[in-house]
Design a protein around this motif. Structure first.
Motif, PDB file in Angstrom:
ATOM      1  N   CYS A 142       0.839  -1.202   0.000  1.00  0.00           N
ATOM      2  CA  CYS A 142       0.000   0.000   0.000  1.00  0.00           C
ATOM      3  C   CYS A 142       0.872   1.250   0.000  1.00  0.00           C
ATOM      4  O   CYS A 142       1.994   1.252   0.497  1.00  0.00           O
ATOM      5  CB  CYS A 142      -0.962   0.016   1.193  1.00  0.00           C
ATOM      6  N   GLU A 143       0.330   2.300  -0.561  1.00  0.00           N
ATOM      7  CA  GLU A 143       1.049   3.553  -0.756  1.00  0.00           C
ATOM      8  C   GLU A 143       0.616   4.567   0.300  1.00  0.00           C
ATOM      9  O   GLU A 143      -0.564   4.702   0.601  1.00  0.00           O
ATOM     10  CB  GLU A 143       0.708   4.076  -2.150  1.00  0.00           C
ATOM     11  N   ILE A 144       1.594   5.272   0.876  1.00  0.00           N
ATOM     12  CA  ILE A 144       1.293   6.331   1.830  1.00  0.00           C
ATOM     13  C   ILE A 144       1.519   7.675   1.149  1.00  0.00           C
ATOM     14  O   ILE A 144       2.547   7.895   0.515  1.00  0.00           O
ATOM     15  CB  ILE A 144       2.197   6.252   3.084  1.00  0.00           C
ATOM     16  N   VAL A 145       0.541   8.574   1.299  1.00  0.00           N
ATOM     17  CA  VAL A 145       0.725   9.935   0.810  1.00  0.00           C
ATOM     18  C   VAL A 145       0.892  10.848   2.025  1.00  0.00           C
ATOM     19  O   VAL A 145       0.185  10.707   3.018  1.00  0.00           O
ATOM     20  CB  VAL A 145      -0.450  10.410  -0.071  1.00  0.00           C
ATOM     21  N   GLY A 172       6.519  29.004  10.810  1.00  0.00           N
ATOM     22  CA  GLY A 172       7.651  28.650  11.660  1.00  0.00           C
ATOM     23  C   GLY A 172       8.337  27.373  11.215  1.00  0.00           C
ATOM     24  O   GLY A 172       9.313  26.931  11.822  1.00  0.00           O
ATOM     25  N   ASP A 173       7.846  26.773  10.115  1.00  0.00           N
ATOM     26  CA  ASP A 173       8.465  25.568   9.555  1.00  0.00           C
ATOM     27  C   ASP A 173       9.390  25.958   8.410  1.00  0.00           C
ATOM     28  O   ASP A 173       9.093  26.871   7.634  1.00  0.00           O
ATOM     29  CB  ASP A 173       7.402  24.603   9.021  1.00  0.00           C
ATOM     30  N   LEU A 174      10.482  25.234   8.312  1.00  0.00           N
ATOM     31  CA  LEU A 174      11.430  25.465   7.226  1.00  0.00           C
ATOM     32  C   LEU A 174      11.211  24.438   6.119  1.00  0.00           C
ATOM     33  O   LEU A 174      10.979  23.256   6.387  1.00  0.00           O
ATOM     34  CB  LEU A 174      12.869  25.364   7.743  1.00  0.00           C
ATOM     35  N   GLY A 175      11.279  24.909   4.891  1.00  0.00           N
ATOM     36  CA  GLY A 175      11.077  24.009   3.770  1.00  0.00           C
ATOM     37  C   GLY A 175      11.736  24.538   2.515  1.00  0.00           C
ATOM     38  O   GLY A 175      12.411  25.572   2.525  1.00  0.00           O
ATOM     39  N   ARG A 176      11.509  23.816   1.428  1.00  0.00           N
ATOM     40  CA  ARG A 176      12.006  24.238   0.115  1.00  0.00           C
ATOM     41  C   ARG A 176      11.016  23.745  -0.929  1.00  0.00           C
ATOM     42  O   ARG A 176      10.178  22.863  -0.653  1.00  0.00           O
ATOM     43  CB  ARG A 176      13.394  23.673  -0.171  1.00  0.00           C
ATOM     44  N   VAL A 177      11.098  24.307  -2.107  1.00  0.00           N
ATOM     45  CA  VAL A 177      10.244  23.875  -3.201  1.00  0.00           C
ATOM     46  C   VAL A 177      11.130  23.579  -4.408  1.00  0.00           C
ATOM     47  O   VAL A 177      12.122  24.277  -4.642  1.00  0.00           O
ATOM     48  CB  VAL A 177       9.185  24.959  -3.531  1.00  0.00           C
ATOM     49  N   ASP A 178      10.814  22.507  -5.125  1.00  0.00           N
ATOM     50  CA  ASP A 178      11.653  22.174  -6.282  1.00  0.00           C
ATOM     51  C   ASP A 178      11.111  22.846  -7.542  1.00  0.00           C
ATOM     52  O   ASP A 178      10.100  23.561  -7.512  1.00  0.00           O
ATOM     53  CB  ASP A 178      11.799  20.651  -6.452  1.00  0.00           C
ATOM     54  N   GLY A 179      11.782  22.608  -8.634  1.00  0.00           N
ATOM     55  CA  GLY A 179      11.422  23.259  -9.885  1.00  0.00           C
ATOM     56  C   GLY A 179      10.063  22.865 -10.421  1.00  0.00           C
ATOM     57  O   GLY A 179       9.492  23.568 -11.255  1.00  0.00           O
ATOM     58  N   ASP A 180       9.517  21.739  -9.960  1.00  0.00           N
ATOM     59  CA  ASP A 180       8.202  21.276 -10.409  1.00  0.00           C
ATOM     60  C   ASP A 180       7.075  21.721  -9.476  1.00  0.00           C
ATOM     61  O   ASP A 180       5.916  21.342  -9.679  1.00  0.00           O
ATOM     62  CB  ASP A 180       8.181  19.752 -10.524  1.00  0.00           C
ATOM     63  N   GLY A 181       7.437  22.491  -8.429  1.00  0.00           N
ATOM     64  CA  GLY A 181       6.407  22.985  -7.520  1.00  0.00           C
ATOM     65  C   GLY A 181       6.100  22.085  -6.352  1.00  0.00           C
ATOM     66  O   GLY A 181       5.161  22.354  -5.593  1.00  0.00           O
ATOM     67  N   TYR A 182       6.872  21.015  -6.168  1.00  0.00           N
ATOM     68  CA  TYR A 182       6.685  20.137  -5.011  1.00  0.00           C
ATOM     69  C   TYR A 182       7.388  20.738  -3.799  1.00  0.00           C
ATOM     70  O   TYR A 182       8.552  21.141  -3.879  1.00  0.00           O
ATOM     71  CB  TYR A 182       7.255  18.740  -5.272  1.00  0.00           C
ATOM     72  N   PHE A 183       6.688  20.766  -2.672  1.00  0.00           N
ATOM     73  CA  PHE A 183       7.258  21.303  -1.441  1.00  0.00           C
ATOM     74  C   PHE A 183       7.846  20.187  -0.586  1.00  0.00           C
ATOM     75  O   PHE A 183       7.341  19.055  -0.586  1.00  0.00           O
ATOM     76  CB  PHE A 183       6.189  22.051  -0.635  1.00  0.00           C
ATOM     77  N   PHE A 184       8.907  20.534   0.136  1.00  0.00           N
ATOM     78  CA  PHE A 184       9.569  19.593   1.030  1.00  0.00           C
ATOM     79  C   PHE A 184       9.723  20.244   2.399  1.00  0.00           C
ATOM     80  O   PHE A 184      10.192  21.387   2.495  1.00  0.00           O
ATOM     81  CB  PHE A 184      10.948  19.192   0.490  1.00  0.00           C
ATOM     82  N   LEU A 185       9.315  19.526   3.437  1.00  0.00           N
ATOM     83  CA  LEU A 185       9.470  20.010   4.804  1.00  0.00           C
ATOM     84  C   LEU A 185      10.878  19.674   5.283  1.00  0.00           C
ATOM     85  O   LEU A 185      11.303  18.513   5.217  1.00  0.00           O
ATOM     86  CB  LEU A 185       8.434  19.342   5.713  1.00  0.00           C
ATOM     87  N   VAL A 186      11.595  20.690   5.732  1.00  0.00           N
ATOM     88  CA  VAL A 186      12.978  20.476   6.184  1.00  0.00           C
ATOM     89  C   VAL A 186      13.019  20.308   7.694  1.00  0.00           C
ATOM     90  O   VAL A 186      13.568  19.341   8.211  1.00  0.00           O
ATOM     91  CB  VAL A 186      13.892  21.639   5.738  1.00  0.00           C
ATOM     92  N   HIS A 242       1.549  11.048  -9.449  1.00  0.00           N
ATOM     93  CA  HIS A 242       1.689  12.431  -8.984  1.00  0.00           C
ATOM     94  C   HIS A 242       2.414  12.535  -7.653  1.00  0.00           C
ATOM     95  O   HIS A 242       2.652  13.630  -7.159  1.00  0.00           O
ATOM     96  CB  HIS A 242       0.312  13.085  -8.869  1.00  0.00           C
ATOM     97  N   ARG A 243       2.746  11.397  -7.046  1.00  0.00           N
ATOM     98  CA  ARG A 243       3.416  11.435  -5.742  1.00  0.00           C
ATOM     99  C   ARG A 243       4.917  11.562  -5.917  1.00  0.00           C
ATOM    100  O   ARG A 243       5.503  10.964  -6.821  1.00  0.00           O
ATOM    101  CB  ARG A 243       3.098  10.164  -4.948  1.00  0.00           C
ATOM    102  N   ARG A 244       5.533  12.345  -5.053  1.00  0.00           N
ATOM    103  CA  ARG A 244       6.988  12.446  -5.025  1.00  0.00           C
ATOM    104  C   ARG A 244       7.441  12.090  -3.618  1.00  0.00           C
ATOM    105  O   ARG A 244       7.129  12.796  -2.662  1.00  0.00           O
ATOM    106  CB  ARG A 244       7.434  13.853  -5.414  1.00  0.00           C
ATOM    107  N   ALA A 245       8.137  10.961  -3.476  1.00  0.00           N
ATOM    108  CA  ALA A 245       8.537  10.451  -2.164  1.00  0.00           C
ATOM    109  C   ALA A 245       9.343  11.497  -1.388  1.00  0.00           C
ATOM    110  O   ALA A 245      10.236  12.141  -1.930  1.00  0.00           O
ATOM    111  CB  ALA A 245       9.358   9.182  -2.323  1.00  0.00           C
ATOM    112  N   GLY A 246       8.988  11.668  -0.116  1.00  0.00           N
ATOM    113  CA  GLY A 246       9.691  12.621   0.734  1.00  0.00           C
ATOM    114  C   GLY A 246       9.129  14.019   0.669  1.00  0.00           C
ATOM    115  O   GLY A 246       9.516  14.890   1.453  1.00  0.00           O
ATOM    116  N   SER A 247       8.194  14.238  -0.267  1.00  0.00           N
ATOM    117  CA  SER A 247       7.609  15.561  -0.437  1.00  0.00           C
ATOM    118  C   SER A 247       6.264  15.643   0.275  1.00  0.00           C
ATOM    119  O   SER A 247       5.593  14.631   0.482  1.00  0.00           O
ATOM    120  CB  SER A 247       7.420  15.858  -1.934  1.00  0.00           C
TER     121      SER A 247
END
Length: 493
Positions: A287-290, A373-387, A310-315
């Motif tokens: 099973c897949e976790i989103v 108050g959370d730090l993150g980044r966004v990649d070139g495709d618009g996916y956000f990542f929580l740091v 449409h899922r990007r692991a870690g994002s």
């Protein structure tokens, strides 16, 4: 609009279908609607009406839904409290919101009454509760509320200072629940596992309100236990499992866990999910976790991954419909893709403000943007990542270390079940890096330290590793770093 309208509408078309179950106990849509109308009538008899605050201190039981929708139906404001709060905490919350009434579970009556100190109390006793409501005239009319009227005041956990009351409106909560139901394609044949505490905004929006919006069924767990959760998943044909990372980790370690491909949706939130756990669910359980992202101040969902291609692991995916997110620097300007900064959110899910605290509200909502108050980044495709959380970042000898990055490496070790990394004061470096770990198999401090050192820059690995049986958790399943014991059984390397 009134959030309770969702229940009233669902009951009109699904009256005989189950909506809330707990083992043998069951409430249908029709019964829940009728009992909540009688609860609203009871409140009116006590002189409680629109805008009055009613605190509820109930565990995950079907009666929670009766009280929750009954209070909203009367136009009053729900103030959900953790049933395990102590007298002093109860008194502080009730005093802050000036609650007119506290409705509490009978098992917590003594503590609740002691904390109420002048606030009227009402105790819910199974069986007696229904008999009492049968003698009350039902208030079938749902109070007409404006979209920006406060529906719920959620109190923060206090991990960042004095707890604040988060005012969420009928539009905040109704819109967020509808979005969750749409994203997960919830329907009348779905069974949602009610493992999340209903007094918390994650469980309230994503489990209770989204289930009612979709006409699905919520099967409740009194408290999360992996063996019990597996039993309920199989017994009740659960199709949707929403949880926090610690729940997914506990299930992964349970000897009875096997194929769980019957789960149509697995959604994780509340904290970052280790990548190794995500991969293990795919390879071992089919099973897949989103992953999703949000805070109580955002009702709570602000962004989520989508399933399949449409899922990007870690994002944490991208913002939900109608919501904007961006990454900004200390000067408030948007940063380019790849750079780490603060996550800010704007949209109909953002809270009305902090109860009676305009200064605190102005501090976090600036120019219409909520500063998380959370730090993150966004990649070139618009996916956000929580740091990481800004307050958790470690500055070691002038170098910035993000604890989550180090924790991800620790989770890659097969002996590690839970891990938390944080900074401790150091006279020369400012901060030193420490890790506290719960194990599933024997390993030494030195072995773990070396394992991490081989995989990260020299300034990032933990110089000290301590072992505990279990990491301290909040009632919602988050690791409480502030409560971690500073065990120093090893030596610095």
């Amino acid at each position: 609009m009134n959030l309770a309208d969702r229940l009233h509408t669902a009951a009109a078309r699904l009256g005989g279908r189950a909506v809330l179950t707990l083992d043998e106990a069951q409430l249908t849509y029709g019964t829940l609607d009728e009992l909540s109308a009688r609860l609203a009538g009871l409140l009116r008899c006590r002189g409680i009406g629109p805008g009055d605050r009613v605190a509820i201190m109930l565990p995950n039981v079907p009666e929670f839904g009766v009280v929750y929708y009954g209070v909203l139906r009367a136009g009053a404001v729900v103030v959900p409290l953790d049933p395990l709060l102590k007298r002093r905490e109860i008194a502080a919350y009730l005093g802050d919101c000036r609650a007119r009434l506290l409705i509490a579970w009978h098992a917590f009556a003594e503590t609740a009454e002691a904390g109420a100190a002048g606030t009227d109390c009402f105790f819910v006793v199974p069986g007696e509760f229904r008999r009492l409501l049968r003698g009350v005239a039902a208030e079938h009319e749902v109070a007409d509320m404006e979209h920006d009227d406060t529906a719920v005041i959620h109190y923060t956990s206090g991990t960042t200072g004095r707890p604040k009351g988060i005012e969420l409106t009928h539009a905040n909560l109704g819109g967020n629940a509808a979005t969750v139901a749409r994203m997960h394609a919830l329907g009348v044949d779905d069974v949602v596992l009610g493992a999340l505490p209903l007094y918390h905004t994650f469980g309230q929006t994503c489990s209770l309100n989204a289930t009612v919006h979709a006409g699905a069924r919520l099967t409740l767990l009194g408290r999360f236990d992996p063996g019990r959760a597996l039993e309920v998943i199989r017994r009740d044909g659960v199709t949707v499992f929403q949880g926090v990372p610690t729940m997914f980790i506990a299930l992964l370690d349970h000897p009875g866990a096997s194929d769980m491909s019957m789960l149509r949706v697995c959604a994780s939130g509340g904290a970052a999910l280790p990548l190794d756990v995500l991969r293990a669910y795919e390879t071992r359980f089919g099973c897949e976790i989103v992953e999703g992202y949000g805070l109580s101040e955002t009702s709570p969902v602000a962004a989520t991954n989508r399933g399949g291609a449409h899922r990007r692991a870690g994002s944490i995916g991208w913002p939900i419909r109608g919501v904007e997110m961006k990454i900004v620097g200390d000067d408030g300007r948007e940063l380019p893709a790849g750079e780490i900064g603060e996550i800010v959110v704007r949209g109909p899910n953002v809270m009305k403000g902090y109860w009676n605290d305009p200064a605190a509200t102005a501090e976090v909502i600036r120019d219409g943007w909520f500063h998380t108050g959370d730090l993150g980044r966004v990649d070139g495709d618009g996916y956000f990542f929580l740091v990481d959380r800004r307050r958790d970042v470690i500055i070691r000898g002038g170098y910035t270390v993000y604890p989550r990055e180090v924790e991800e490496v620790l989770y890659e070790h097969p002996a590690v079940r839970q891990a938390a990394v944080f900074g401790v004061p150091h006279p020369g470096l400012g901060e030193e890096i420490e890790a506290v770990v719960a194990l599933r198999a024997p390993v030494t401090c030195e072995e773990l330290r070396d394992f991490v050192r081989e995989r990260v820059a020299a300034y990032k690995y933990p110089r000290h590793v301590s072992f505990v049986d279990e990491l301290p958790m909040s009632p919602t399943g988050k690791i409480l770093k502030r409560a971690l014991p500073r065990l120093r059984a090893g030596t610095y390397g």
